[in-house]
Design an enzyme around this catalytic site. Structure first.
Site, short mmCIF file in Angstrom:
data_model
loop_
_atom_site.label_atom_id
_atom_site.label_comp_id
_atom_site.label_asym_id
_atom_site.label_seq_id
_atom_site.Cartn_x
_atom_site.Cartn_y
_atom_site.Cartn_z
N THR A 30 -0.92 9.41 -1.57
CA THR A 30 0.46 9.79 -1.27
C THR A 30 0.81 11.19 -1.75
O THR A 30 1.86 11.71 -1.39
CB THR A 30 1.44 8.79 -1.93
N CYS A 34 3.60 10.02 -10.91
CA CYS A 34 4.56 9.10 -11.52
C CYS A 34 4.36 9.02 -13.02
O CYS A 34 3.32 9.41 -13.55
CB CYS A 34 4.39 7.68 -10.96
N CYS A 38 6.45 3.52 -13.90
CA CYS A 38 7.08 3.55 -12.59
C CYS A 38 7.29 2.13 -12.04
O CYS A 38 6.37 1.30 -12.05
CB CYS A 38 6.21 4.35 -11.61
N ARG A 63 3.80 15.95 -5.90
CA ARG A 63 5.25 16.08 -6.06
C ARG A 63 5.78 14.87 -6.84
O ARG A 63 5.17 13.80 -6.85
CB ARG A 63 5.95 16.20 -4.71
N CYS A 65 7.69 11.64 -8.14
CA CYS A 65 8.17 10.38 -7.57
C CYS A 65 9.69 10.35 -7.64
O CYS A 65 10.30 10.72 -8.63
CB CYS A 65 7.57 9.22 -8.36
N CYS A 68 10.76 6.95 -10.26
CA CYS A 68 10.61 6.95 -11.72
C CYS A 68 10.95 8.27 -12.36
O CYS A 68 11.02 8.37 -13.59
CB CYS A 68 9.21 6.51 -12.11
N ASP A 451 11.03 13.68 -55.29
CA ASP A 451 12.43 13.41 -54.96
C ASP A 451 12.92 12.17 -55.71
O ASP A 451 12.29 11.11 -55.67
CB ASP A 451 12.57 13.20 -53.45
#
Length: 501
Positions: A30, A34, A38, A63, A65, A68, A451
């Site tokens: 695709t 993601c 996702c 590119r 998603c 998500c 401390d």
């Protein structure tokens, strides 16, 4: 992490949000990338490839998603736990150095050649400094597109793009949507499911409202309690359920309002120059330690049977940090051997006398000044300070070193080098050095065995209470000793440990 294919596959198939930001899943079929959590049906294993950063995914032609929103996931906690050149480079890029000074400026700050910086970043993140800065600009652009009504030209300028054309091309390439389409989706409510940049109605005109994601769990009690209890009047305040403070930024000034929510931190920013947006977001995230990995931290601290009940009772404690390391160093010296209230009083006097006035956009707000710079304090008359003589010397020497550059305390400084320079100054002992390393420099392994509050808590729990013995016991807590300090401090009833009403 991203090279451990079997572990990555298990995280993706179980939709494990703990790994968001550690790696990204790129789907070959695709061409979409993601986050591990996702909600979509996981792709076939043979179609998955794993990359270390969003910039590497974008550079490889994938590119983001649309479900998500991987560009809005919390940053990798690895860069906050390391002080090597790559980690320092990432922190500088997040602080906008590449946009302001270019790759040569980044390399100069690190003390390397541009070729070495390119090579090291590509080896670990799969992308060079320009690609990492580009990914950050794209994320900032998306936040502005979806959470403001600014014209697209102003959005491009504020996000750091050099032209409208580059802005349009980058947004289309990274998100597969034009800027106008992104804004339309956000207005329709379809972009708010992940909490990364969802629209929130601003309470104050002229502010930008957004959400800062984090890895759960996050315990806000000591985080916001510490910031509120030590707030310097005029510079910081707790009001209406939010911690508010002024910001000194590269291009102008700003005011941030940060509100703890169950699944995010509400953030409202009022900036005099929108080019500072990315840097302001980065500094707010750093202030609240939002890129920490609580699973890793708490998992290791639970291995100590005496710490385990504290972790189980209130998991997800963060280390309250700062937006300005030099400011915190000055405040740490002012706070030596005095109460929280006294330290606030001393700091407020400096602010009133030497701070730069600012206008609070909220008519009901009480923010009036920026904390004074080291340069503004360099001419300070020691006799005007209501402090013991030894602490006057410590303060004036520190301010001089900060002002002349012999003590750099930025995100690019090596932690051990900073410690050595601090301890060489008169009046700066181990406690002051370590509290600066913990809160100003961001060292997750900083430790304060001397401390008093820490030793008292250790004794109550049955831990060794002498500094040497406690340090030896704490070796098993490394590299998360700063977080162990937060759990031990939280056993006290001091106001720093309680979320204000």
């Amino acid at each position: 992490m991203y090279t451990d294919t079997e572990r990555c596959v298990r995280a993706v198939q179980s939709k494990d949000a703990r790994f968001d930001g550690w790696f990204f899943t790129a789907v070959r079929t695709t061409r979409i990338y993601c986050r591990p959590s996702c909600p979509a049906v996981p792709p076939k294993v043979e179609n998955m490839t794993f990359l270390p950063s969003a910039a590497a995914c974008q550079q490889a032609g994938y590119r983001a998603c649309k479900r998500c929103r991987p560009d809005t996931s919390p940053g990798s906690p690895e860069w906050n736990a390391r002080a090597d050149a790559v980690a320092r480079a990432v922190r500088l890029i997040q602080d906008g150095v590449v946009d302001r000074e270019g790759v040569p400026g980044l390399a100069s700050r690190l003390g390397y050649s541009t070729r070495q910086v390119e090579r090291q970043l590509n080896a670990e993140l799969g992308a060079g400094p320009l690609a990492l800065a580009r990914a950050q600009r794209a994320q900032t652009a998306r936040l502005l597109i979806e959470t403001s009504e600014l014209p697209m030209g102003d959005v491009a300028f504020a996000a750091g793009f050099s032209s409208i054309r580059t802005f349009n091309e980058t947004v289309r390439e990274v998100f597969a949507l034009a800027p106008g389409e992104l804004r339309a989706r956000a207005a329709g409510g379809s972009a708010g499911s992940t909490g990364g940049g969802a629209r929130q109605a601003p309470r104050i005109p002229g502010t930008i409202s957004l959400r800062l994601p984090f890895r759960a769990p996050l315990n806000p009690d000591n985080l916001f309690g510490h910031l509120a209890a030590t707030a310097v009047p005029g510079v910081e305040e707790w009001r209406a359920g939010a911690y508010r403070r002024t910001l000194r930024l590269p291009y102008g000034t700003g005011i941030a309002a940060l509100t703890p929510r169950p699944d995010h931190i509400g953030c409202q920013l009022a900036l005099t120059d929108l080019r500072d947006l990315t840097i302001a977001i980065s500094r707010c995230r750093r202030l609240l330690d939002l890129d920490a990995d609580p699973e890793a931290v708490d998992g290791q601290l639970r291995a100590d049977p005496l710490l385990a009940p504290l972790v189980d009772k209130a998991p997800g404690r963060r280390v309250p940090r700062t937006v300005d390391a030099a400011e915190f160093a000055v405040r740490a010296v002012l706070g030596q051997q005095v109460s929280t209230a006294a330290a606030r009083t001393h700091a407020a006097r400096l602010v009133s006398a030497h701070g730069e006035p600012v206008a609070d956009p909220d008519p009901a707000g009480g923010l009036t000044h920026l904390f004074p710079t080291a340069g503004a304090l360099a001419g300070l008359d020691p006799e005007a300070l209501a402090l013991p003589r030894s602490r006057r010397t410590a303060l004036t020497t520190l301010v001089t070193a900060l002002a002349d550059g012999s003590l750099p305390l930025g995100v690019d400084i090596d932690w051990e080098e900073a410690r050595a320079r601090l301890t060489a100054l008169p009046g700066i002992g181990p406690w002051t050095t370590e509290v600066i390393a913990m809160r100003a420099l961001g060292d997750p392994d900083a430790f304060l065995p001397s401390d008093l509050g820490l030793r008292r808590a250790a004794q109550q729990l049955g831990l060794p209470s002498t500094p040497a013995a406690l340090t030896a016991r704490a070796a098993a807590w490394r590299p998360w000793r700063a977080y162990a300090v937060q759990y031990l401090w939280a056993t006290d009833s001091h106001p720093i440990n309680h979320l204000p009403a």
